[in-house]
Design a protein around this motif. Structure first.
Motif, PDB file in Angstrom:
ATOM      1  N   ASN A   3      81.765 -28.861 -73.537  1.00 51.16           N
ATOM      2  CA  ASN A   3      81.653 -29.415 -72.178  1.00 51.16           C
ATOM      3  C   ASN A   3      83.002 -29.523 -71.474  1.00 51.16           C
ATOM      4  OD1 ASN A   3      78.864 -29.704 -72.245  1.00 51.16           O
ATOM      5  ND2 ASN A   3      79.020 -31.663 -73.334  1.00 51.16           N
ATOM      6  N   LYS A   4      83.987 -29.862 -72.256  1.00 53.85           N
ATOM      7  CA  LYS A   4      85.321 -30.029 -71.682  1.00 53.85           C
ATOM      8  C   LYS A   4      85.813 -28.693 -71.092  1.00 53.85           C
ATOM      9  CE  LYS A   4      88.884 -33.060 -72.059  1.00 53.85           C
ATOM     10  NZ  LYS A   4      88.631 -34.083 -71.204  1.00 53.85           N
ATOM     11  N   LYS A   5      85.572 -27.664 -71.870  1.00 53.94           N
ATOM     12  CA  LYS A   5      85.990 -26.330 -71.437  1.00 53.94           C
ATOM     13  C   LYS A   5      85.240 -25.929 -70.151  1.00 53.94           C
ATOM     14  CE  LYS A   5      85.747 -21.652 -73.261  1.00 53.94           C
ATOM     15  NZ  LYS A   5      85.097 -20.946 -74.338  1.00 53.94           N
ATOM     16  N   LEU A   6      83.938 -26.219 -70.141  1.00 50.52           N
ATOM     17  CA  LEU A   6      83.143 -25.882 -68.955  1.00 50.52           C
ATOM     18  C   LEU A   6      83.662 -26.653 -67.733  1.00 50.52           C
ATOM     19  CD1 LEU A   6      80.757 -24.443 -67.619  1.00 50.52           C
ATOM     20  CD2 LEU A   6      79.292 -26.355 -68.321  1.00 50.52           C
ATOM     21  N   ALA A   7      83.943 -27.936 -67.939  1.00 52.09           N
ATOM     22  CA  ALA A   7      84.430 -28.771 -66.829  1.00 52.09           C
ATOM     23  C   ALA A   7      85.719 -28.187 -66.268  1.00 52.09           C
ATOM     24  CB  ALA A   7      84.640 -30.203 -67.307  1.00 52.09           C
ATOM     25  N   GLU A   8      86.612 -27.801 -67.140  1.00 50.64           N
ATOM     26  CA  GLU A   8      87.905 -27.249 -66.720  1.00 50.64           C
ATOM     27  C   GLU A   8      87.706 -25.907 -66.016  1.00 50.64           C
ATOM     28  OE1 GLU A   8      91.136 -28.199 -65.698  1.00 50.64           O
ATOM     29  OE2 GLU A   8      90.281 -29.681 -67.077  1.00 50.64           O
ATOM     30  N   PHE A   9      86.755 -25.136 -66.548  1.00 54.61           N
ATOM     31  CA  PHE A   9      86.476 -23.828 -65.955  1.00 54.61           C
ATOM     32  C   PHE A   9      85.905 -23.981 -64.536  1.00 54.61           C
ATOM     33  CE2 PHE A   9      83.381 -20.331 -65.290  1.00 54.61           C
ATOM     34  CZ  PHE A   9      84.298 -19.294 -65.167  1.00 54.61           C
ATOM     35  N   LEU A  10      85.003 -24.966 -64.370  1.00 56.36           N
ATOM     36  CA  LEU A  10      84.360 -25.154 -63.066  1.00 56.36           C
ATOM     37  C   LEU A  10      85.266 -25.847 -62.058  1.00 56.36           C
ATOM     38  CD1 LEU A  10      80.806 -26.325 -64.255  1.00 56.36           C
ATOM     39  CD2 LEU A  10      81.355 -24.138 -63.168  1.00 56.36           C
ATOM     40  N   PHE A  11      86.086 -26.768 -62.539  1.00 58.34           N
ATOM     41  CA  PHE A  11      86.912 -27.573 -61.616  1.00 58.34           C
ATOM     42  C   PHE A  11      88.389 -27.516 -61.993  1.00 58.34           C
ATOM     43  CE2 PHE A  11      82.666 -29.571 -61.674  1.00 58.34           C
ATOM     44  CZ  PHE A  11      82.374 -29.594 -60.318  1.00 58.34           C
ATOM     45  N   PHE A 143      72.365 -21.490 -60.674  1.00 56.63           N
ATOM     46  CA  PHE A 143      72.552 -20.282 -59.871  1.00 56.63           C
ATOM     47  C   PHE A 143      71.268 -19.827 -59.194  1.00 56.63           C
ATOM     48  CE2 PHE A 143      75.725 -20.462 -63.162  1.00 56.63           C
ATOM     49  CZ  PHE A 143      76.909 -20.160 -62.505  1.00 56.63           C
ATOM     50  N   CYS A 144      70.229 -20.625 -59.272  1.00 54.58           N
ATOM     51  CA  CYS A 144      68.947 -20.205 -58.705  1.00 54.58           C
ATOM     52  C   CYS A 144      69.072 -19.917 -57.208  1.00 54.58           C
ATOM     53  CB  CYS A 144      67.888 -21.288 -58.907  1.00 54.58           C
ATOM     54  SG  CYS A 144      67.299 -21.337 -60.605  1.00 54.58           S
ATOM     55  N   THR A 145      68.477 -18.827 -56.787  1.00 51.44           N
ATOM     56  CA  THR A 145      68.496 -18.478 -55.363  1.00 51.44           C
ATOM     57  C   THR A 145      67.309 -19.158 -54.675  1.00 51.44           C
ATOM     58  OG1 THR A 145      67.079 -16.594 -55.790  1.00 51.44           O
ATOM     59  CG2 THR A 145      69.466 -16.203 -55.842  1.00 51.44           C
ATOM     60  N   GLU A 146      67.285 -19.117 -53.346  1.00 51.01           N
ATOM     61  CA  GLU A 146      66.164 -19.676 -52.574  1.00 51.01           C
ATOM     62  C   GLU A 146      64.837 -19.097 -53.060  1.00 51.01           C
ATOM     63  OE1 GLU A 146      65.821 -22.038 -50.370  1.00 51.01           O
ATOM     64  OE2 GLU A 146      67.966 -22.489 -50.555  1.00 51.01           O
ATOM     65  N   GLU A 147      64.846 -17.781 -53.313  1.00 53.43           N
ATOM     66  CA  GLU A 147      63.605 -17.110 -53.741  1.00 53.43           C
ATOM     67  C   GLU A 147      63.175 -17.649 -55.105  1.00 53.43           C
ATOM     68  OE1 GLU A 147      66.401 -15.076 -52.788  1.00 53.43           O
ATOM     69  OE2 GLU A 147      65.577 -15.380 -50.769  1.00 53.43           O
ATOM     70  N   GLU A 148      64.137 -17.795 -55.983  1.00 50.70           N
ATOM     71  CA  GLU A 148      63.796 -18.299 -57.322  1.00 50.70           C
ATOM     72  C   GLU A 148      63.241 -19.733 -57.245  1.00 50.70           C
ATOM     73  OE1 GLU A 148      66.788 -15.914 -60.323  1.00 50.70           O
ATOM     74  OE2 GLU A 148      67.665 -17.255 -58.833  1.00 50.70           O
ATOM     75  N   LEU A 149      63.842 -20.514 -56.354  1.00 50.40           N
ATOM     76  CA  LEU A 149      63.357 -21.899 -56.215  1.00 50.40           C
ATOM     77  C   LEU A 149      61.939 -21.901 -55.639  1.00 50.40           C
ATOM     78  CD1 LEU A 149      66.584 -23.673 -54.905  1.00 50.40           C
ATOM     79  CD2 LEU A 149      65.616 -23.825 -57.202  1.00 50.40           C
ATOM     80  N   ALA A 150      61.703 -20.990 -54.685  1.00 54.41           N
ATOM     81  CA  ALA A 150      60.364 -20.903 -54.098  1.00 54.41           C
ATOM     82  C   ALA A 150      59.360 -20.486 -55.174  1.00 54.41           C
ATOM     83  CB  ALA A 150      60.364 -19.903 -52.942  1.00 54.41           C
ATOM     84  N   ILE A 180      77.382 -18.578 -67.761  1.00 59.02           N
ATOM     85  CA  ILE A 180      77.936 -19.243 -66.569  1.00 59.02           C
ATOM     86  C   ILE A 180      79.179 -18.480 -66.086  1.00 59.02           C
ATOM     87  CG2 ILE A 180      79.117 -21.341 -65.768  1.00 59.02           C
ATOM     88  CD1 ILE A 180      77.210 -22.925 -67.661  1.00 59.02           C
ATOM     89  N   GLU A 181      80.022 -18.181 -67.046  1.00 61.43           N
ATOM     90  CA  GLU A 181      81.268 -17.485 -66.728  1.00 61.43           C
ATOM     91  C   GLU A 181      80.964 -16.143 -66.043  1.00 61.43           C
ATOM     92  OE1 GLU A 181      83.568 -16.298 -70.151  1.00 61.43           O
ATOM     93  OE2 GLU A 181      85.432 -16.884 -69.159  1.00 61.43           O
ATOM     94  N   GLU A 182      80.013 -15.451 -66.611  1.00 58.88           N
ATOM     95  CA  GLU A 182      79.645 -14.143 -66.076  1.00 58.88           C
ATOM     96  C   GLU A 182      79.131 -14.258 -64.632  1.00 58.88           C
ATOM     97  OE1 GLU A 182      76.294 -10.979 -67.290  1.00 58.88           O
ATOM     98  OE2 GLU A 182      77.308 -11.973 -68.972  1.00 58.88           O
ATOM     99  N   GLY A 187      80.608 -13.623 -58.758  1.00 59.57           N
ATOM    100  CA  GLY A 187      80.626 -14.176 -57.396  1.00 59.57           C
ATOM    101  C   GLY A 187      79.313 -14.814 -56.984  1.00 59.57           C
ATOM    102  N   LYS A 188      78.462 -15.171 -57.939  1.00 60.45           N
ATOM    103  CA  LYS A 188      77.177 -15.803 -57.572  1.00 60.45           C
ATOM    104  C   LYS A 188      77.416 -17.223 -57.072  1.00 60.45           C
ATOM    105  CE  LYS A 188      73.822 -13.442 -60.428  1.00 60.45           C
ATOM    106  NZ  LYS A 188      72.856 -13.617 -61.509  1.00 60.45           N
TER     107      LYS A 188
END
Ligand code: GLU
Length: 548
Positions: A3-11, A143-150, A180-182, A187-188
């Protein structure tokens, strides 16, 4: 997952930690026991609803009655709702209604040690808290798009499952770091979601300071915390801001009641103490026998600008709102006519649970009462101020002679039974038009035949003396009665056989009143005539006689 790594990667850009914000940057407030810290938190839509003034008044009373703090926070995270200059309109509206904020956004900028008080300036703070949630495994990117949410919604409908991003439908919940990284490298776009610890079927309870004990389903949805632009949702901003700013009581519209399960869960996830909640029922309107919310679209009185334009003084509107806020307010006011409204022992738990009816007729009578306690100078000044903007002709008349204007509004003011003819400044023209030749119109006439009136008024012109005081003025009226066939005392008239008199002294003064003012009902006529002056009074009477 690390989780720590993910947090650092995202922020990676977030260096100040949530802990630092909590412990160092926003220290606990030093306030006396029982002091309430409240806030009014409008969105900059450019429209201040009277219900917003009501809610802010309740917040204000709670804060200031308890020796606490009232903040004004601007919630501008929803750019779709934002209007240009939308903040100014709200600040001006609140200022016009005399709601005083101790901290927050003002027309001159922000002040207070718990800012910034504009949410769009707090992006990094929310991100720091979101980063901490990621570290704790309590938030993740979706990463869900509007279509996926619909598509999810459709599946839920087919499955008869609860709507929302939860359980098996929460498809980004368990993405690996590599996935997530991918996605991010590709650019998603993504939002940050809470990993809700809620369980289906779970229930929560809380005590609302207005609505009492409330029980509801626990939240199970992985609600959005940060939108794809890194800006928080209302829910997340509320939790972060109200805990950092030290809000003790969140007093807000009751459309938020159903979200309390989300909010309490967020406070819990963040390891923060939740505030107390008080949900204010909306201001209602009666229409065709049923109640509905006062609507921005249908009801002009929903906008605070209505009250300014009509010329209701702020004291009247606040006084009326207090009667809606606590049902014991009116009794208190009857017993304490002169007391400042702020002396009233306001209580949240005395607020109605269903929406109070906003009744313009009632406002009108409350306002007439409030204005009847103002002094003449205040009334004249306020009317001149109002008229400058909304009735130029009246403004020119009143402002050309300030003493004359004050004189008009001082007649029958003060004393035990002040007149209550004016409920709003737009009533002023109707109230005082006859004092000015340019505004004067004859509105009413009397039943007496022309000959009788003519004889009486001519006689009166012979004896009229502008130097008379009230008693002498009336004695003079009486003195002409016998020669005109009128009784000089009402008693005498009543005791006599019908037909003995044509009328009594009251009728003579009515004739003079109608001749001078064009109306049957005015404040004390002797004072009116004294203010208008001999020339104008004589001219009015003569002109009246001519047209009989
Ligand atoms: N910005 C929110 C609204 O306008 C405020 C609700 C609250 O007071 O928390 O409804």
């Amino acid at each position: 997952m690390d989780n720590k790594k993910l947090a650092e990667f995202l922020f990676p850009h977030i260096k100040t930690t949530a802990r630092q914000y909590r412990e160092e940057i926003y220290p606990k407030r030093e306030l006396p026991e029982g002091a309430m810290v409240t806030r009014f938190a409008p969105s900059p839509t450019g429209f201040l609803h009277i219900g917003g003034v009501f809610t802010s008044l309740v917040n204000e009373r709670c804060a200031h009655k308890s020796g606490g703090v009232l903040m004004l926070r601007i919630e501008d995270t929803d750019k779709k709702r934002e209007q240009e200059n939308g903040i100014d309109a709200i600040l001006t509206g609140l200022e016009n209604f005399g709601i005083h904020f101790d901290e927050g956004v003002t027309a001159q900028g922000e002040h207070g040690a718990y800012g910034p008080y504009t949410q769009s300036q707090r992006a990094e703070i929310y991100q720091a808290f979101c980063k901490e949630l990621v570290e704790k495994g309590l938030a993740y990117p979706c990463f869900c798009t509007e279509e996926e949410l619909a598509d999810i919604r459709k599946r839920q409908e087919a499955d008869k499952a609860m709507p929302g991003y939860h359980g098996q439908y929460a498809r980004c919940r368990d993405l690996t770091f590599e996935q997530i990284e991918e996605n991010i490298k590709a650019g998603k776009s993504y939002v940050m979601r809470l990993r809700s610890p809620g369980k289906p079927g779970g229930r929560i309870k809380y005590k609302d300071a207005i609505k009492g004990q409330i029980e509801m389903d626990e939240n199970i949805a992985d609600v959005v915390l940060l939108k794809s632009d890194g800006i928080p949702t209302y829910h997340f901003a509320h939790a972060v801001d109200d805990s950092l700013m030290g809000t003790t009581h969140v007093i807000r519209g009751d459309e938020w009641v159903s979200s309390v399960n989300i909010h309490l869960q967020l406070f819990q996830a963040l390891g923060l103490k939740p505030p107390k909640y008080a949900h204010v029922a909306p201001v209602m309107k009666e229409e065709d026998g049923s109640k509905r919310k006062l609507s921005k679209r249908k009801d002009p009185e929903a906008a605070v600008s209505y009250f300014t334009e009509e010329g209701y003084p702020k004291e009247s509107v606040l006084e009326y709102l207090m009667t809606l806020a606590n049902s014991t307010y009116e009794d208190w006011r009857r017993a304490n006519k002169e007391m400042d409204m702020n002396e009233y022992p306001f209580r949240l738990d005395k607020m109605g649970q269903s929406g109070a009816l906003f009744d313009l007729k009632k406002l009108h009578s409350v306002s007439a009462e409030v204005i009847s306690r103002f002094d003449a100078k205040r009334v004249a000044d306020d009317i001149i101020g109002w008229a400058e903007k909304y009735d130029k002709e009246l403004y020119d008349c009143l402002s050309s002679d300030g003493d004359y204007a004050e004189g008009i509004f001082s007649i029958d003011r003060g004393g035990k039974k002040p007149r209550k003819d004016i409920a709003k400044w737009s009533d002023a023209r109707g109230y005082c038009s006859y004092f000015f030749d340019s505004l004067f119109v004859r509105e009413e006439s009397l039943e007496f035949d022309a000959e009788t009136q003519k004889a009486a008024l001519e006689k009166y012109l012979e004896v009229y003396d502008p130097n008379d005081d009230r008693d002498a003025w009336f004695d003079r009226m009486k003195s002409i009665c016998p020669s005109l066939g009128f009784a000089s005392e009402v008693k005498e008239f009543k005791a006599a056989e019908p037909g003995t008199y044509k009328g009594h002294v009251g009728d003579i003064s009515s004739m003079v009143r109608v001749a001078v003012t064009g109306r049957k009902n005015t404040p004390d006529l002797c004072s009116v005539m004294a203010l208008m002056g001999e020339d104008r009074c004589r001219a009015r009477i003569k002109e009246y006689i001519k047209n009989l």
